[in-house]
Design an enzyme around this catalytic site. Structure first.
Site, PDB file in Angstrom:
ATOM      1  N   GLY A 125       0.760  -1.248   0.000  1.00  0.00           N
ATOM      2  CA  GLY A 125       0.000   0.000   0.000  1.00  0.00           C
ATOM      3  C   GLY A 125       0.785   1.290   0.000  1.00  0.00           C
ATOM      4  O   GLY A 125       0.203   2.356  -0.214  1.00  0.00           O
ATOM      5  N   GLY A 162       3.734  -3.778  -3.587  1.00  0.00           N
ATOM      6  CA  GLY A 162       3.657  -4.015  -5.024  1.00  0.00           C
ATOM      7  C   GLY A 162       4.131  -2.756  -5.720  1.00  0.00           C
ATOM      8  O   GLY A 162       5.276  -2.624  -6.150  1.00  0.00           O
ATOM      9  N   CYS A 186     -11.748   2.590 -29.704  1.00  0.00           N
ATOM     10  CA  CYS A 186     -13.039   3.233 -29.948  1.00  0.00           C
ATOM     11  C   CYS A 186     -13.847   3.380 -28.674  1.00  0.00           C
ATOM     12  O   CYS A 186     -14.841   2.674 -28.467  1.00  0.00           O
ATOM     13  CB  CYS A 186     -13.792   2.449 -31.006  1.00  0.00           C
ATOM     14  SG  CYS A 186     -12.866   2.450 -32.537  1.00  0.00           S
TER      15      CYS A 186
HETATM   16  N1  LLP Z   1      -1.337  -7.142  -0.533  1.00  0.00           N
HETATM   17  C1  LLP Z   1      -2.642  -7.309  -0.826  1.00  0.00           C
HETATM   18  C2  LLP Z   1      -3.428  -8.259  -0.072  1.00  0.00           C
HETATM   19  C3  LLP Z   1      -3.226  -6.551  -1.861  1.00  0.00           C
HETATM   20  O1  LLP Z   1      -4.515  -6.704  -2.140  1.00  0.00           O
HETATM   21  C4  LLP Z   1      -2.421  -5.621  -2.586  1.00  0.00           C
HETATM   22  C5  LLP Z   1      -2.991  -4.824  -3.676  1.00  0.00           C
HETATM   23  C6  LLP Z   1      -1.057  -5.516  -2.252  1.00  0.00           C
HETATM   24  C7  LLP Z   1      -0.544  -6.284  -1.211  1.00  0.00           C
HETATM   25  C8  LLP Z   1      -0.125  -4.580  -2.963  1.00  0.00           C
HETATM   26  O2  LLP Z   1      -0.509  -3.263  -2.801  1.00  0.00           O
HETATM   27  P1  LLP Z   1       0.435  -2.041  -3.302  1.00  0.00           P
HETATM   28  O3  LLP Z   1       1.706  -2.068  -2.481  1.00  0.00           O
HETATM   29  O4  LLP Z   1       0.715  -2.294  -4.727  1.00  0.00           O
HETATM   30  O5  LLP Z   1      -0.377  -0.851  -3.070  1.00  0.00           O
HETATM   31  N2  LLP Z   1      -4.862  -1.710  -9.666  1.00  0.00           N
HETATM   32  C9  LLP Z   1      -4.786  -0.676  -8.664  1.00  0.00           C
HETATM   33  C10 LLP Z   1      -4.193  -1.181  -7.374  1.00  0.00           C
HETATM   34  C11 LLP Z   1      -4.914  -2.388  -6.794  1.00  0.00           C
HETATM   35  C12 LLP Z   1      -4.267  -2.905  -5.535  1.00  0.00           C
HETATM   36  C13 LLP Z   1      -4.832  -4.201  -5.140  1.00  0.00           C
HETATM   37  N3  LLP Z   1      -4.202  -4.840  -4.018  1.00  0.00           N
HETATM   38  C14 LLP Z   1      -4.012   0.506  -9.243  1.00  0.00           C
HETATM   39  O6  LLP Z   1      -3.600   0.461 -10.404  1.00  0.00           O
HETATM   40  O7  LLP Z   1      -3.842   1.529  -8.565  1.00  0.00           O
END
Ligand code: LLP
Length: 420
Positions: free
Chosen positions: A243, A280, A347
């Site tokens: 996050g 992530g 489109c």
């Molecule tokens: N752990 C869990 C359980 C998660 O659901 C997620 C992301 C992460 C870790 C990694 O989160 P990060 O560090 O990347 O924030 N597609 C969206 C983001 C969706 C995130 C979903 N879960 C975007 O492009 O902003």
């Protein structure tokens, strides 16, 4: 070395001009920097290693943000673990050289066969998100003569103050076990023969630029850990999910990893808990640009369009979340800038990469769409029968193709005509 830099008026990745990459690999292409990837992971690992409460810590890269094998392999070689959300991501991680004993398995809908697969691989932990999931996991583990290590994903009901589509820790969300029910479910878990309770986890949302919701969630989890200790249930690890946000705009101020992790580590110091994190976006987001070429400049009614060869199928974030990505000409021009909506050939009116951007460009110029490494290629599609972009990783002066561009024949290879 700076991973993305201007040299003589032109952008380059590490030591390689983006224009050379476009000539060699075509466009649209995702271009990653190896040093940016390594530095991003090292920042987490070094912050953990420098703190007494973080020495045993584990960084599990969240594969959903970018699942390219070369990138997973790079992180695996540096000792990272992985956060997976499916049996297929498990297979991908193992193919990339992941150590199964560093894998956490999240997700609300784990199927029986996925559980079987992960038990077979001996992963570090199942992050269980509901009571029926716990029961199913127990049955499968018993049938296999195994014990499944589990953590309950607790929903701390904390507002991450981010986009609603990427907020996950509020009580209305489908994720995790409500905080009030977690204690009873832990008691149930300890009574099950196929389950070993090992930890606790949460994930409150994504793209957080203010780290305070993380410490708020931590407090709620620590309260629960104390209640569980009173019940005789001792936990070995605490997983705070991912996050942490990144800078998308030049005006964004992302917290450092130290600013994020040190208050957490200070707070858990002395509790003998292994700290796990699942970043992530922060590990890959600012390690890549999406390189694209301008097809046309079109003057509309009171509006100018810059039509490029990348589209919403390549990078969905602007269309889906109204997300902002900086868009820069690869080579600067001295002409006066005009304001453009930067759009793709798809489109749909939602097919834009950026709206109302001042750009001094001409047709045929290259654009670099920034911060494209997370949830870019990973969320791409073949909409409008568009083969997915190539992915190139730059290492100093060398460019490596890490995913070749799809061909249209591959796109319909699985389809079949009716017999008559
Ligand atoms: N752990 C869990 C359980 C998660 O659901 C997620 C992301 C992460 C870790 C990694 O989160 P990060 O560090 O990347 O924030 N597609 C969206 C983001 C969706 C995130 C979903 N879960 C975007 O492009 O902003």
């Amino acid at each position: 070395m700076t991973s993305f830099q201007l040299k003589d008026g032109a952008w380059q990745v590490e030591e390689l001009p983006l224009a050379d990459i476009a000539t060699r690999f075509g466009t649209p292409t995702y271009v990653y920097s190896r040093s940016a990837l390594e530095n991003a992971l090292a920042e987490y690992q070094q912050t953990l290693a420098a703190h007494p409460a973080g020495k045993d810590g584990l960084v599990c890269f969240s594969i959903k943000s970018n699942s390219n094998l070369a990138i997973l392999n790079l992180f695996a070689r540096m000792g990272a673990g992985f956060d997976i959300v499916s049996g297929d991501e498990l297979q991908r991680a193992l193919a990339a050289g992941a150590d199964a004993s560093k894998i956490v398995f999240s997700g609300v809908g784990k199927s029986a066969s996925e559980m079987h697969q992960a038990l077979e691989a001996d992963i570090f932990c199942f992050n269980v998100e509901s009571a029926p999931e716990l029961e199913r996991l127990n049955e499968i583990a018993v049938a296999m003569g195994k014990k499944a290590p589990i953590s309950l994903r607790v929903n701390p009901n904390v507002d991450p103050k981010t986009h609603p589509y990427i907020s996950t820790g509020l009580k209305e969300a489908k994720f995790g076990v409500p905080h009030d029910r977690a204690r009873a479910l832990y008691r149930r878990a300890t009574s099950l023969p196929g389950i070993t309770v090992t930890g606790i986890d949460c994930h409150i949302g994504s793209q957080l630029l203010d780290p305070s919701p993380f410490t708020e969630a931590l407090e709620r989890l620590l309260g629960l850990i104390d209640d569980l200790a009173a019940d005789g249930i001792a936990l070995g690890h605490l997983d705070l999910g991912g996050g942490l946000g990144i800078n998308y705009r030049e005006t964004d101020r992302q917290p450092t990893v130290q600013e994020y992790l040190n208050p957490i580590l200070d707070r858990v110091n002395g509790r003998n808990l292994k700290i796990v994190v699942e970043p992530g976006r922060r590990l890959v987001g600012n390690t890549a640009v999406l390189l694209s070429r301008i097809e046309y400049l079109k003057e509309g009614e009171g509006k100018n369009f810059c039509i490029i060869d990348a589209a919403m199928n390549d990078l969905m974030r602007p269309a889906l979340y109204e997300a902002w990505h900086e868009i820069r000409p690869v080579a600067a021009r001295s002409a006066a800038a005009k304001t453009y909506d930067v759009v793709g050939p798809i489109c749909e009116s939602g097919d834009f990469l950026g709206l109302q951007r001042p750009l001094a460009v001409e047709a045929g110029d290259l654009l670099a769409i920034s911060s494209a490494g997370a949830y870019g290629m990973a969320m791409s599609s073949n909409y409008n029968t568009r083969p997915r972009a190539a992915e190139v990783l730059v290492d100093g002066t060398e460019a490596h193709l890490i995913r070749r561009r799809e061909t249209v024949a591959e796109l319909y290879a699985n389809e079949q005509l009716l017999p008559k």
